[in-house]
Design a protein around this motif. Structure first.
Motif, PDB file in Angstrom:
ATOM      1  N   GLU A   1       0.828  -1.210   0.000  1.00 58.54           N
ATOM      2  CA  GLU A   1       0.000   0.000   0.000  1.00 58.54           C
ATOM      3  C   GLU A   1       0.862   1.261   0.000  1.00 58.54           C
ATOM      4  OE1 GLU A   1      -2.436  -0.564   3.393  1.00 58.54           O
ATOM      5  OE2 GLU A   1      -3.793  -1.990   2.404  1.00 58.54           O
ATOM      6  N   LEU A   2       1.954   1.240   0.749  1.00 59.46           N
ATOM      7  CA  LEU A   2       2.845   2.403   0.778  1.00 59.46           C
ATOM      8  C   LEU A   2       3.475   2.660  -0.585  1.00 59.46           C
ATOM      9  CD1 LEU A   2       4.563   1.851   4.242  1.00 59.46           C
ATOM     10  CD2 LEU A   2       3.104   3.794   3.607  1.00 59.46           C
TER      11      LEU A   2
ATOM     12  N   ALA B   1       2.264   1.682  -3.471  1.00 58.91           N
ATOM     13  CA  ALA B   1       1.202   2.119  -4.389  1.00 58.91           C
ATOM     14  C   ALA B   1       0.881   3.602  -4.192  1.00 58.91           C
ATOM     15  CB  ALA B   1      -0.044   1.266  -4.167  1.00 58.91           C
ATOM     16  N   GLU B   2       0.930   4.067  -2.936  1.00 61.46           N
ATOM     17  CA  GLU B   2       0.599   5.469  -2.647  1.00 61.46           C
ATOM     18  C   GLU B   2       1.701   6.428  -3.074  1.00 61.46           C
ATOM     19  OE1 GLU B   2      -0.509   8.303   1.231  1.00 61.46           O
ATOM     20  OE2 GLU B   2      -0.259   6.121   1.452  1.00 61.46           O
ATOM     21  N   HIS B   3       2.962   6.022  -2.880  1.00 63.27           N
ATOM     22  CA  HIS B   3       4.080   6.944  -3.119  1.00 63.27           C
ATOM     23  C   HIS B   3       4.840   6.637  -4.416  1.00 63.27           C
ATOM     24  CE1 HIS B   3       3.838   8.868   0.870  1.00 63.27           C
ATOM     25  NE2 HIS B   3       3.418   7.680   1.275  1.00 63.27           N
ATOM     26  N   HIS B   4       4.432   5.570  -5.118  1.00 66.72           N
ATOM     27  CA  HIS B   4       4.982   5.194  -6.427  1.00 66.72           C
ATOM     28  C   HIS B   4       6.369   4.543  -6.344  1.00 66.72           C
ATOM     29  CE1 HIS B   4       1.547   7.122  -8.179  1.00 66.72           C
ATOM     30  NE2 HIS B   4       1.875   8.282  -7.632  1.00 66.72           N
TER      31      HIS B   4
ATOM     32  N   ARG C   1       9.150  -0.302  -6.688  1.00 67.06           N
ATOM     33  CA  ARG C   1       7.954   0.143  -7.372  1.00 67.06           C
ATOM     34  C   ARG C   1       7.022  -1.056  -7.531  1.00 67.06           C
ATOM     35  NH1 ARG C   1      10.644   3.509 -12.448  1.00 67.06           N
ATOM     36  NH2 ARG C   1      11.900   4.959 -11.181  1.00 67.06           N
TER      37      ARG C   1
END
Length: 249
Positions: free
Chosen positions: A20-21, A23-26, A65
């Motif tokens: 999730e981290l 996915a949120e920050h790329h 990533r």
């Protein structure tokens, strides 16, 4: 042993938190992920290696990533990266039997979930599942994946106790049985956990993580136990080959 929803073990939560981290920050480095998730760096590296191995993440120029397998986490349908309950439900329909899933986590047998088949409910967990691994096919299948000394350590914590007249009688008998199980072979048991039910299980190893899928049948259908176990192994082999099934640890 029939909870209606998955029980997430801690390692799954930690892996999902990392995903999730990212996915949120790329893209994030391992050290930053460790700080943001509140995890020890060694634990973070272990989880990241597994996620990269299974294609959920990519490691490029020191950062992580999302990988090519990440979209499958939201996929639909059997064989298309479906979420675990849906995947198991489709499998149970094919086998015409309720199915169960568990993993080895820190030397413990951790039950994750079970799914009823149409008109066939899963077996009730009348004796705590994680402490009675000696008495059911799912647990025996997982214990067989441990080294002998790790099996002994488990049985020191979780000694063999009789659940039915057909339960393996003692630790030495269980150790002999486990030693005779070929790597990757299905495991079956007959009325050892509960009278009236026979079970089969097949091991899965992905990214160094040991897990297993099992099914149960009423004892009056025992004649299809071995055949169904082999059918389950074939289904899992195809799912693993097509990367339709992955394990997060």
């Amino acid at each position: 042993m029939a909870p209606t929803s998955p029980t997430l073990i801690g390692s799954v939560r930690r892996a999902l938190a990392l995903l999730e981290l990212v996915a949120e920050h790329h893209e994030l480095t391992a050290k930053r992920l460790s700080r943001m998730a509140g995890l020890p760096l060694a634990t973070t590296y272990h989880l990241l290696r597994t996620l990269v191995h299974d294609g959920h993440l990519r490691h490029e120029r020191g950062a992580f990533r999302l990988g090519p397998a990440a979209p499958r986490l939201a996929g639909q349908g059997y064989g298309q990266g479906a979420r675990l309950p849906e995947w198991l439900r489709a499998l149970g329909e094919e086998l015409d039997a309720p199915v169960y899933y568990a993993v080895l986590d820190g030397g413990e047998v951790e039950f994750v979930t079970s799914v009823d088949a149409p008109r066939r409910p899963a077996v009730e967990e009348w004796a705590e599942f994680r402490v009675t691994a000696h008495a059911h096919a799912l647990g025996q299948c997982l214990l067989a994946q441990l080294a002998p000394e790790a099996r002994r350590a488990y049985l020191t914590r979780r000694p063999v106790i009789p659940l039915t007249p057909r339960t393996v009688p003692d630790e030495e008998a269980l150790m002999r049985r486990l030693a005779g199980i070929r790597r990757g072979a299905p495991v079956v048991e007959r009325e050892e956990y509960v009278l009236g039910t026979v079970c089969g299980a097949v091991p899965i190893t992905v990214g160094g993580v040991h897990s297993a899928v099992a099914f149960s049948l009423p004892v009056d259908e025992e004649d299809r136990l071995e055949k169904t176990a082999l059918r389950l192994r074939g289904r899992l082999e195809r799912a693993l080959t097509s990367h339709a099934f992955t394990v997060l640890v």
